[in-house]
Structure formats: C-alpha cells, structure tokens
Design a protein around this motif. Sequence first.
Motif, PDB file in Angstrom:
ATOM      1  N   ILE A   1      27.441 -39.182 -38.634  1.00 53.06           N
ATOM      2  CA  ILE A   1      28.393 -38.179 -39.125  1.00 53.06           C
ATOM      3  C   ILE A   1      27.928 -37.578 -40.447  1.00 53.06           C
ATOM      4  N   GLU A   2      27.598 -38.438 -41.391  1.00 49.60           N
ATOM      5  CA  GLU A   2      27.187 -37.968 -42.715  1.00 49.60           C
ATOM      6  C   GLU A   2      25.674 -37.836 -42.855  1.00 49.60           C
ATOM      7  N   GLY A   3      24.922 -38.592 -42.049  1.00 38.97           N
ATOM      8  CA  GLY A   3      23.478 -38.699 -42.258  1.00 38.97           C
ATOM      9  C   GLY A   3      22.626 -37.800 -41.406  1.00 38.97           C
ATOM     10  N   GLY A   4      23.172 -37.258 -40.301  1.00 41.06           N
ATOM     11  CA  GLY A   4      22.384 -36.391 -39.437  1.00 41.06           C
ATOM     12  C   GLY A   4      21.629 -37.144 -38.370  1.00 41.06           C
TER      13      GLY A   4
ATOM     14  N   GLY B   1      28.084 -34.503 -38.446  1.00 39.05           N
ATOM     15  CA  GLY B   1      27.468 -34.787 -37.161  1.00 39.05           C
ATOM     16  C   GLY B   1      28.436 -35.469 -36.211  1.00 39.05           C
ATOM     17  N   ASN B   2      28.168 -35.340 -34.937  1.00 45.79           N
ATOM     18  CA  ASN B   2      28.939 -36.098 -33.941  1.00 45.79           C
ATOM     19  C   ASN B   2      28.019 -36.521 -32.790  1.00 45.79           C
ATOM     20  N   ASP B   3      28.189 -35.984 -31.604  1.00 46.38           N
ATOM     21  CA  ASP B   3      27.502 -36.547 -30.450  1.00 46.38           C
ATOM     22  C   ASP B   3      26.046 -36.096 -30.374  1.00 46.38           C
ATOM     23  N   SER B   4      25.320 -36.677 -29.441  1.00 43.73           N
ATOM     24  CA  SER B   4      23.909 -36.333 -29.243  1.00 43.73           C
ATOM     25  C   SER B   4      23.477 -36.751 -27.842  1.00 43.73           C
ATOM     26  N   TRP B   5      22.369 -36.178 -27.418  1.00 48.50           N
ATOM     27  CA  TRP B   5      21.753 -36.564 -26.147  1.00 48.50           C
ATOM     28  C   TRP B   5      20.276 -36.219 -26.242  1.00 48.50           C
TER      29      TRP B   5
ATOM     30  N   GLY C   1      11.659 -41.087 -38.385  1.00 44.19           N
ATOM     31  CA  GLY C   1      11.893 -39.766 -38.933  1.00 44.19           C
ATOM     32  C   GLY C   1      13.369 -39.534 -39.181  1.00 44.19           C
ATOM     33  N   HIS C   2      13.681 -38.487 -39.949  1.00 45.52           N
ATOM     34  CA  HIS C   2      15.066 -38.227 -40.330  1.00 45.52           C
ATOM     35  C   HIS C   2      15.224 -36.751 -40.660  1.00 45.52           C
ATOM     36  N   ILE C   3      16.314 -36.130 -40.177  1.00 40.96           N
ATOM     37  CA  ILE C   3      16.689 -34.780 -40.586  1.00 40.96           C
ATOM     38  C   ILE C   3      18.146 -34.832 -41.034  1.00 40.96           C
ATOM     39  N   PRO C   4      18.442 -34.503 -42.297  1.00 42.32           N
ATOM     40  CA  PRO C   4      19.820 -34.572 -42.808  1.00 42.32           C
ATOM     41  C   PRO C   4      20.747 -33.604 -42.078  1.00 42.32           C
ATOM     42  N   ILE C   5      22.028 -33.896 -42.113  1.00 43.14           N
ATOM     43  CA  ILE C   5      23.009 -33.087 -41.397  1.00 43.14           C
ATOM     44  C   ILE C   5      23.097 -31.676 -41.946  1.00 43.14           C
ATOM     45  N   ASP C   6      22.884 -31.489 -43.261  1.00 46.04           N
ATOM     46  CA  ASP C   6      22.989 -30.136 -43.798  1.00 46.04           C
ATOM     47  C   ASP C   6      21.786 -29.274 -43.447  1.00 46.04           C
TER      48      ASP C   6
ATOM     49  N   ASP D   1      12.558 -31.038 -31.721  1.00 40.18           N
ATOM     50  CA  ASP D   1      11.403 -31.629 -31.051  1.00 40.18           C
ATOM     51  C   ASP D   1      11.070 -32.940 -31.772  1.00 40.18           C
ATOM     52  N   VAL D   2      11.223 -34.061 -31.066  1.00 39.46           N
ATOM     53  CA  VAL D   2      10.962 -35.374 -31.663  1.00 39.46           C
ATOM     54  C   VAL D   2       9.761 -36.044 -31.002  1.00 39.46           C
ATOM     55  N   THR D   3       8.907 -35.262 -30.345  1.00 39.54           N
ATOM     56  CA  THR D   3       7.734 -35.820 -29.677  1.00 39.54           C
ATOM     57  C   THR D   3       6.872 -36.589 -30.664  1.00 39.54           C
ATOM     58  N   ASP D   4       6.665 -35.997 -31.843  1.00 39.94           N
ATOM     59  CA  ASP D   4       6.059 -36.713 -32.958  1.00 39.94           C
ATOM     60  C   ASP D   4       7.211 -37.180 -33.838  1.00 39.94           C
ATOM     61  N   PRO D   5       7.660 -38.418 -33.693  1.00 36.86           N
ATOM     62  CA  PRO D   5       8.894 -38.843 -34.347  1.00 36.86           C
ATOM     63  C   PRO D   5       8.821 -38.840 -35.868  1.00 36.86           C
ATOM     64  N   THR D   6       7.633 -38.900 -36.416  1.00 37.83           N
ATOM     65  CA  THR D   6       7.513 -38.893 -37.871  1.00 37.83           C
ATOM     66  C   THR D   6       7.514 -37.477 -38.437  1.00 37.83           C
ATOM     67  N   ASN D   7       7.402 -36.479 -37.556  1.00 39.80           N
ATOM     68  CA  ASN D   7       7.444 -35.080 -37.981  1.00 39.80           C
ATOM     69  C   ASN D   7       8.365 -34.286 -37.067  1.00 39.80           C
ATOM     70  N   PRO D   8       9.649 -34.621 -37.032  1.00 38.26           N
ATOM     71  CA  PRO D   8      10.570 -33.893 -36.157  1.00 38.26           C
ATOM     72  C   PRO D   8      10.675 -32.428 -36.577  1.00 38.26           C
ATOM     73  N   LEU D   9      10.794 -31.552 -35.586  1.00 39.78           N
ATOM     74  CA  LEU D   9      10.826 -30.115 -35.846  1.00 39.78           C
ATOM     75  C   LEU D   9      12.121 -29.521 -35.320  1.00 39.78           C
ATOM     76  N   LEU D  10      12.936 -28.970 -36.223  1.00 34.04           N
ATOM     77  CA  LEU D  10      14.151 -28.274 -35.836  1.00 34.04           C
ATOM     78  C   LEU D  10      13.765 -26.925 -35.232  1.00 34.04           C
TER      79      LEU D  10
END
Length: 495
Positions: A484-487, A155-159, A141-146, A183-192
């Motif tokens: 940083i650029e990709g989220g 983007g920068n750090d994460s945990w 899954g992927h969520i863009p930075i914007d 929420d990344v429990t379902d990694p193919t459908n991440p929810l902000l």
Amino acid sequence: MKHFLKTSYFTTILSFVLFSLTVFQSCDDEPVDPIIIVDSDNDGIPDSQDNCPSISNPNQADTDNDGIGDSCDTTNDNDGDNDGIQDDVDNCPLIPNPDQLDDDGDGIGNACQNNPDLTPLFPCENGMAGPYPCDNYDLMGHIPIDVLGEPGAEGNDSWGWTDPTTGKEYALVASTQGTAFVDVTDPTNPLLLGRLASANPGNGGNIWRDVKVYSNHAFIVSEASNHGMQVFDLTRLRNVANPPEAFTPDFHYTGFGRAHNIVINENSGYAYIVGGSRNTTYAGGPIFLNIQNPLNPIEEGGISGYSHDAQVITYNGPDADYAGSEILVGSNENEVAIIDVSDKSNPQIISTIDYDNIGYTHQGWFTENLNYFILGDETDEQGFGNNTRTIVFDFTDLDNPIFHMDYFGPTLAIDHNGYVKGNIYYLSNYRAGVRFIDISGLNSSVMNEVGYFDTYPSSDSASFNGAWNVYPYFPSGNIIVSDIEGGLFIIRQSN
C-alpha cells in the motif's frame, strides 16, 4: 499544408486506380468479381491466414508451433521449451528440464531458480535485506508507489503476465489511480512501461482495484462507481517506444458498474465479477462473463448473494462426482460456498461451511491436489486478538467440506491474499509483509513458516498497512509484492 498535400496525393492515386478498373471492365465485357476478405474475429488477420479465426489473437501466438493459435488450442500440448513436459505442469516452462528437479519443493524447477548471475539489490543477510527484515528471501528490485502512480497514490492489488512469445515477465500493479505495467524480466532493473488511468478519473481514486489476466489481456475492475471493466492487450508491452506511456484500454465493458474483484478460470475462458453493488440484479454475487474473445465480453448469468472473493477451477480433484465441472469457491463474508457453475444458466450450490470466530471471510485458495482449501479471515486478528490465523478445510468431498486445522503465524498482523504454488503457501500479511509457509505436511495438520520478507518494517500490528498482494507464478522464480505505502517489491528466494 502537409496534411493537404498528403490528402491530395492519396486522392489522386485513388482516382487513378478507380479509373483503371473502369477502363479494364469496359474493355472486357465480363464483370469483375470483388475481392472479399473475411476476418470473423475482427483481429486484423484474414481467416485464410489466421491460426485462430474464431477468437481474436492479433499476435498469432502459437507456443507449441502446431499451427493452432494459443487462444484456440484445446489439445493441451503446449511445450514451449520442448522438454517433453506440458507447460501447464512444467515447473520451469521456458528452460528445458525434463527431470523436473525441485529441491526445495516450492513449485519452481531448479533450472529456473538456481541463477547465480542475478545479484540482488539487497541480499538477505543477518535477518535484513537493506532496511527490510527478511528470512531466506532477497530484495531484487523496488519501485516506490509515487513512481507507479500519481503523487498521493496508494497501492493495492497486483498480478503478473509472462509473454508466451518472448518469455519476458511483467508486473501489473494497481493503485488508487489506475494500473501500472512494469517489465520485471531483469528484476534488479525493473522498467515502468506505462500506466492505464482509472476508467472514471473524475470520481477520484479508489483503494479497491483488481486485475487478472487471460489470453494475453489484462482485465481490470474497481469499486469506483461506474468503473466497469477495462480490457488491455498486454502484447502492446512488447513495443513501448518512450516509457512510461499513458495507455488507453483496448475495450471498456460497462455491463456492470463497480466491483471489488475479478476472478478468471483460464481453462474455460470465463471471468467472474464479484463484490459488486448489493442493489443490482445479483446483489453483489458472481456475474458470469464469457471472455473467450477478450474484446467482446458476453454476460451469461450470475448467482445472487454477495461474494467478496472467489477461486474458480475446472475440477479434477478427489471427488469423482464433480470431475470436469467448473467449480466456484466463494469467500462470502461469513461462510465459504462451493458452487457448480458449469451451467451458467443454472448454477447449483453444492455446500457451504463456516468456522469458529468469524471476523470477515475474505479469500482462499486450493492446494494443488485439491484436497484442501486454505482461507484467510481478514478481521479476526482485530476482533479476537489472535495472531495471524489461516484456516484450512478438507475439500476431498465437496458435498461435505469439513474443518481441518488452524495455523497461527508469529505476529499479530492481518492476513490478506494467499496463493499456493507447489508445497508453499504465499501469504500477503499486511504489516508483516509476505510470509512463506510450507504446507507439505497438511495431511498431518502441520504447517511451518520457512521464510518471510517484511515490506513494512516499523510494525507487525493488526492494521491495514503494508503488503496487499503477492504473485508467485513467474517461471523464473521472481516474486512480486504490491504494498500500500511501498509500491512494488520484487523478491526472490536466496540461493
């Protein structure tokens, strides 16, 4: 008008209750004793009902159902899946696997990793996962930075945080503007689920923000001036009605201003603030914060001398002299320092070590057996023209650390943050994405790359773009990468 009616209604009821109590007392010559509710930790749960009355734990989490809340449970008997393996050593803590099988040696049990029901967004096929170069790792899954931040954010750090009650997995992704919770429990459908703005939005964005987790709370610092530390109760993520929400912190600590990083020893309940202003009491050295009550941090000292990043552990390694001690290993720009911080009022430097061709001593991590410490130098690729270099020290004797080996990766890219899980070293490698390096042969000075996922396909040169951080500690085998650029990228080892 509705507000007035509501107020009048409750005023009437209150008057009736007070009148009734007065009549009751007047009819009975004995005085009425007041009912006193004691809530020592101010978490909304009376002490008589609280499974951890001394430490705030409003969610009352009790993973092992022993009647002692997780925040207070020091017996180390948490076994969430009841398979006889304690959660702190279980390679699949939410799915019973008493055999602990781990065929690929990456620290994730087969029971958690082999999930054929997950279909990647882009499987890694013929060296590509959609537009991203890869080897042995799929894009889930992927969520863009914007989307994670405001327009123009970087983007920068994460945990990460795994909810001990529900088993759900959440990515905490920092940016120049604040922190996003996904929420990344379902990694193919991440929810902000929402965003927490920087503590000082009026000062503009800042590229350096860091987040760590302790006792179901996120602790966030930034190099933005006067930012201090935000504390956010992660259990709020269980009930988000209309995502994405604009979150507010549960507490804002202002005992320091800016900081580059925060380090937490989850065993002791202490946070270590590093990379602060050089003009303060500790000159940017570690500040010791007791966060055992997450909403009431207490400063208990510090040590002078700038530290850029650190790892702090309760030591149980090969050097018997320090068994049970709290050991801080600081990456301090031009050396690595080993410090005993057990006594917060009197920390003791055990030893220091440097190495050849120092650029900027940036960040490092112990191997799980604590025999070795793996370090990244952030600017040696630019300064000396070498490929990505990882430096390994032998830490079997903390008083006498020694250089063990250099490992050189296949590209010129700059290395950033690296972490160990099982026999794999997970390295965020800026323009070369994230690299997966087998360290099972360290005793023989052997390290081998066994996979990668390149979040910055256009170049592998030594520049500050691409993958900032990687978090590999979810029980499911999901891995998050902040770019940083990709989220946010959610990746997983190919089946």
